[in-house]
Design a protein around this motif. Structure first.
Motif, PDB file in Angstrom:
ATOM      1  N   ARG A 230       0.910  -1.079  -0.167  1.00 43.14           N
ATOM      2  CA  ARG A 230       0.115   0.052   0.084  1.00 43.14           C
ATOM      3  C   ARG A 230       0.874   1.253   0.062  1.00 43.14           C
ATOM      4  O   ARG A 230       0.292   2.493  -0.467  1.00 43.14           O
ATOM      5  CB  ARG A 230      -1.030   0.022   1.194  1.00 43.14           C
ATOM      6  CG  ARG A 230      -1.984  -1.123   1.065  1.00 43.14           C
ATOM      7  CD  ARG A 230      -2.957  -0.959   2.096  1.00 43.14           C
ATOM      8  NE  ARG A 230      -3.776  -1.866   2.198  1.00 43.14           N
ATOM      9  CZ  ARG A 230      -4.796  -2.423   1.313  1.00 43.14           C
ATOM     10  NH1 ARG A 230      -5.248  -1.468   0.497  1.00 43.14           N
ATOM     11  NH2 ARG A 230      -5.552  -3.264   1.690  1.00 43.14           N
TER      12      ARG A 230
ATOM     13  N   ASP B 106      -2.119  -6.484   3.622  1.00 41.60           N
ATOM     14  CA  ASP B 106      -2.396  -6.095   5.053  1.00 41.60           C
ATOM     15  C   ASP B 106      -1.404  -6.241   6.095  1.00 41.60           C
ATOM     16  O   ASP B 106      -1.445  -5.356   6.698  1.00 41.60           O
ATOM     17  CB  ASP B 106      -3.785  -6.718   5.430  1.00 41.60           C
ATOM     18  CG  ASP B 106      -4.870  -6.277   4.234  1.00 41.60           C
ATOM     19  OD1 ASP B 106      -4.861  -5.280   3.699  1.00 41.60           O
ATOM     20  OD2 ASP B 106      -5.880  -7.156   4.327  1.00 41.60           O
TER      21      ASP B 106
ATOM     22  N   ASN C 168     -20.930   1.641  -5.678  1.00 41.89           N
ATOM     23  CA  ASN C 168     -20.384   1.426  -4.226  1.00 41.89           C
ATOM     24  C   ASN C 168     -19.331   2.022  -3.867  1.00 41.89           C
ATOM     25  O   ASN C 168     -18.139   2.061  -3.827  1.00 41.89           O
ATOM     26  CB  ASN C 168     -19.743   0.051  -4.640  1.00 41.89           C
ATOM     27  CG  ASN C 168     -20.587  -1.123  -5.004  1.00 41.89           C
ATOM     28  OD1 ASN C 168     -21.059  -1.925  -3.753  1.00 41.89           O
ATOM     29  ND2 ASN C 168     -21.006  -1.391  -6.188  1.00 41.89           N
TER      30      ASN C 168
ATOM     31  N   ARG D 299     -19.156   3.173  -0.928  1.00 42.20           N
ATOM     32  CA  ARG D 299     -18.448   2.912   0.276  1.00 42.20           C
ATOM     33  C   ARG D 299     -17.123   2.066   0.210  1.00 42.20           C
ATOM     34  O   ARG D 299     -16.297   2.016   1.040  1.00 42.20           O
ATOM     35  CB  ARG D 299     -19.479   2.303   1.164  1.00 42.20           C
ATOM     36  CG  ARG D 299     -20.400   3.337   1.830  1.00 42.20           C
ATOM     37  CD  ARG D 299     -21.360   2.766   2.603  1.00 42.20           C
ATOM     38  NE  ARG D 299     -22.360   1.730   1.916  1.00 42.20           N
ATOM     39  CZ  ARG D 299     -23.334   1.336   2.414  1.00 42.20           C
ATOM     40  NH1 ARG D 299     -23.662   1.164   3.681  1.00 42.20           N
ATOM     41  NH2 ARG D 299     -23.950   0.653   1.705  1.00 42.20           N
ATOM     42  N   PHE D 300     -17.185   1.155  -0.843  1.00 43.77           N
ATOM     43  CA  PHE D 300     -15.726   0.406  -1.254  1.00 43.77           C
ATOM     44  C   PHE D 300     -14.741   1.318  -1.343  1.00 43.77           C
ATOM     45  O   PHE D 300     -13.570   0.844  -0.811  1.00 43.77           O
ATOM     46  CB  PHE D 300     -16.138  -0.247  -2.324  1.00 43.77           C
ATOM     47  CG  PHE D 300     -14.956  -1.151  -2.733  1.00 43.77           C
ATOM     48  CD1 PHE D 300     -14.516  -2.353  -2.298  1.00 43.77           C
ATOM     49  CD2 PHE D 300     -13.964  -0.484  -3.702  1.00 43.77           C
ATOM     50  CE1 PHE D 300     -13.434  -3.023  -2.628  1.00 43.77           C
ATOM     51  CE2 PHE D 300     -12.864  -1.219  -4.122  1.00 43.77           C
ATOM     52  CZ  PHE D 300     -12.557  -2.538  -3.773  1.00 43.77           C
TER      53      PHE D 300
ATOM     54  N   LYS E  35     -14.225   4.508  -0.138  1.00 44.26           N
ATOM     55  CA  LYS E  35     -14.104   5.000   1.087  1.00 44.26           C
ATOM     56  C   LYS E  35     -13.027   4.169   1.918  1.00 44.26           C
ATOM     57  O   LYS E  35     -12.137   4.503   2.758  1.00 44.26           O
ATOM     58  CB  LYS E  35     -15.243   5.559   1.699  1.00 44.26           C
ATOM     59  CG  LYS E  35     -15.858   6.437   0.901  1.00 44.26           C
ATOM     60  CD  LYS E  35     -17.133   7.266   1.740  1.00 44.26           C
ATOM     61  CE  LYS E  35     -17.596   8.425   0.900  1.00 44.26           C
ATOM     62  NZ  LYS E  35     -18.861   8.749   1.338  1.00 44.26           N
ATOM     63  N   ARG E  36     -13.504   2.817   2.006  1.00 45.97           N
ATOM     64  CA  ARG E  36     -12.877   1.856   2.776  1.00 45.97           C
ATOM     65  C   ARG E  36     -11.358   1.608   2.442  1.00 45.97           C
ATOM     66  O   ARG E  36     -10.469   1.436   3.038  1.00 45.97           O
ATOM     67  CB  ARG E  36     -13.729   0.383   2.826  1.00 45.97           C
ATOM     68  CG  ARG E  36     -15.005   0.373   3.620  1.00 45.97           C
ATOM     69  CD  ARG E  36     -15.087  -0.972   4.002  1.00 45.97           C
ATOM     70  NE  ARG E  36     -15.285  -1.846   2.739  1.00 45.97           N
ATOM     71  CZ  ARG E  36     -16.590  -1.775   1.954  1.00 45.97           C
ATOM     72  NH1 ARG E  36     -17.767  -1.097   2.246  1.00 45.97           N
ATOM     73  NH2 ARG E  36     -16.703  -2.673   0.823  1.00 45.97           N
ATOM     74  N   ALA E  37     -11.291   1.630   1.058  1.00 43.45           N
ATOM     75  CA  ALA E  37      -9.936   1.429   0.677  1.00 43.45           C
ATOM     76  C   ALA E  37      -8.877   2.636   0.965  1.00 43.45           C
ATOM     77  O   ALA E  37      -7.732   2.439   1.160  1.00 43.45           O
ATOM     78  CB  ALA E  37      -9.865   1.174  -0.876  1.00 43.45           C
ATOM     79  N   GLU E  38      -9.675   3.829   0.822  1.00 47.55           N
ATOM     80  CA  GLU E  38      -8.911   4.756   1.434  1.00 47.55           C
ATOM     81  C   GLU E  38      -8.346   4.977   2.751  1.00 47.55           C
ATOM     82  O   GLU E  38      -7.224   5.295   3.098  1.00 47.55           O
ATOM     83  CB  GLU E  38      -9.427   5.986   0.974  1.00 47.55           C
ATOM     84  CG  GLU E  38      -9.713   6.549  -0.313  1.00 47.55           C
ATOM     85  CD  GLU E  38     -10.694   7.604  -0.805  1.00 47.55           C
ATOM     86  OE1 GLU E  38     -11.398   8.201   0.549  1.00 47.55           O
ATOM     87  OE2 GLU E  38     -11.018   8.120  -1.632  1.00 47.55           O
TER      88      GLU E  38
END
Length: 429
Positions: free
Chosen positions: A47, A75, A421, A423-424, A426-429
């Motif tokens: 990342r 992760d 999507n 929110r997908f 936003k989660r990735a950010e």
């Protein structure tokens, strides 16, 4: 099958991959293949760091999809970065080997037993051949003494088999300690030559020991090979690096993986650009060389035949009193052909490879990405018009990795509609 490419200049490395995947199953004793067009083969490995990864060959590692390993490693890595790209590779494969949550010790042991089970019939067939039969079922008529004699001959053959460089005697010893006791306990109920006659039970330990050696020595021949391409930059690297690995999967607790030195590349201020295809490469090779590889091979072979015929005809026409021997004629033909091929290779390099490399080093990044995509599309078109399988097809994912901009998607497929999507992302950010 698949088609992938890495194009590397002094500025960046571009990775592109198709989305075709092949699922093979057995149905009514026949091999059945199905083709799908939504597989992910190109990933961002870090990342924070400018590193990407592609896979080709097997989509899974002993039933566990590679995607789970790659995203779990990303992760786990978090914001950590390394000075060299090689360290990312080492850390990734170390993570794969020691992540017992994805592939447990029990699963690794079951995989080893499955390997031995697959080798069992092949080994019994060799025993049958030494016993003078062409079918394992025909061994039922043999006496225990005849079976023992056949096993003794097979043991000699197994000992002669070379242990591949990637493997060690410790791998055999570990496999013995993990499985020998269990195999010996079930052999008389599961292995054909012992089911046929209980009087052969005393031969079970010898058979099991031989089976484990045989299976380990042949492991690379039957493993599901995955090519792993890791490209990008370490913190201390200013030119891109490309590393390619052949991963054969687990043999017991050990992950068998080897760096492919031929395909791995490192850029510097003086090297030409690199176009490195993977898996299905026919049309990309044609683009690079200016001639298709199969045509090159055909001309190579026909040249030898033509030179041989010409040599014989010249000697006959001249009425040579002491004609050249066939052995000497073959030597002259080989020398002439090698000289001809060297000249041809020089023309290929000077007229196609070198000019193309020089141009790529000057290309803007959008054009490099477009070239990578076009070459995969060309390979896909070739598959579509020449084969019914379309084993290279589907959306093409393209990413550019540069030192300071990092990993940037140019084309990326989603299995969902991005606009539905938010929110997908936003989660990735």
């Amino acid at each position: 099958m698949t088609a992938e490419i890495a194009i590397m200049s002094r500025t960046a490395v571009v990775l592109a991959a198709d989305s075709a995947t092949t699922v093979t199953t057995w149905k009514n004793g026949e091999l059945e293949k199905r083709y799908f067009k939504g597989a992910n083969k190109l990933y961002e490995l870090s990342r924070r760091g400018p590193v990407g990864l592609m896979i080709f060959g097997s989509a899974g590692l002993q039933t566990v999809p590679w995607e789970l390993y790659i995203k779990s490693f990303r992760d786990d890595l978090g914001v950590e970065q390394f000075d060299k790209l090689q360290t990312y590779s080492e850390k990734f494969f170390d993570f794969v080997q020691h992540n017992d949550k994805l592939f447990s010790k029990e699963s690794k042991r079951d995989s080893l037993l499955s390997l031995l089970g697959g080798a069992s019939y092949r080994l019994q067939h060799f025993i049958a051949v030494h016993a003078g039969e062409d079918d394992v079922a025909k061994l039922a008529a043999k006496t225990p003494e005849e079976i023992e004699a056949a096993i003794a001959l097979t043991e000699i053959d197994v000992e002669k088999l070379k242990l591949p460089d990637l493997l060690t005697e410790a791998d055999i010893a570990n496999a013995v300690s993990e499985t020998a006791t269990e195999l010996e306990g079930v052999a008389t109920q599961s292995i054909d030559i012992f089911i046929q006659d209980v009087a052969r039970a005393h031969l079970v330990p010898r058979f099991v020991d031989m089976l484990i050696k045989f299976a380990v020595k042949q492991f690379l021949n039957y493993a599901s090979l995955t090519g792993v391409v890791i490209a990008g930059y370490g913190k201390e690297e200013y030119f891109p690096v490309l590393e390619v690995y052949d991963c054969y999967g687990f043999l017991g607790d050990r992950l068998i993986v080897k760096k492919n030195e031929n395909d791995s590349k490192t850029m510097d201020a003086t090297k030409p650009a690199v176009i490195q295809p993977f898996a299905t490469t026919h049309m990309i090779d044609t683009f690079r060389m200016g001639v298709s590889p199969d045509m090159f091979d055909a001309v190579y072979d026909s040249t030898k035949a033509a030179l041989g015929e010409m040599g014989s005809r010249v000697m006959a026409e001249c009425g040579a009193q002491t004609p050249v021997s066939q052995q000497r004629l073959a030597e002259i033909i080989e020398e002439t052909r090698s000289f001809h091929v060297d000249q041809w290779f020089d023309q290929i390099r000077n007229q196609h490879v070198f000019p193309l490399s020089n141009i790529i080093n000057s290309l803007p990044l959008p054009d490099m990405a477009g070239l990578a995509r076009s070459l995969i599309e060309l390979e896909s078109l070739k598959e579509r018009v020449t084969r019914p399988s379309e084993s290279v097809s589907g959306p093409i994912d393209v990413a550019v990795i540069s030192k300071h901009d990092g990993f940037v998607w140019i084309d990326r497929k989603h299995y969902f509609k991005p606009e539905l999507n938010p929110r997908f992302f936003k989660r990735a950010e």
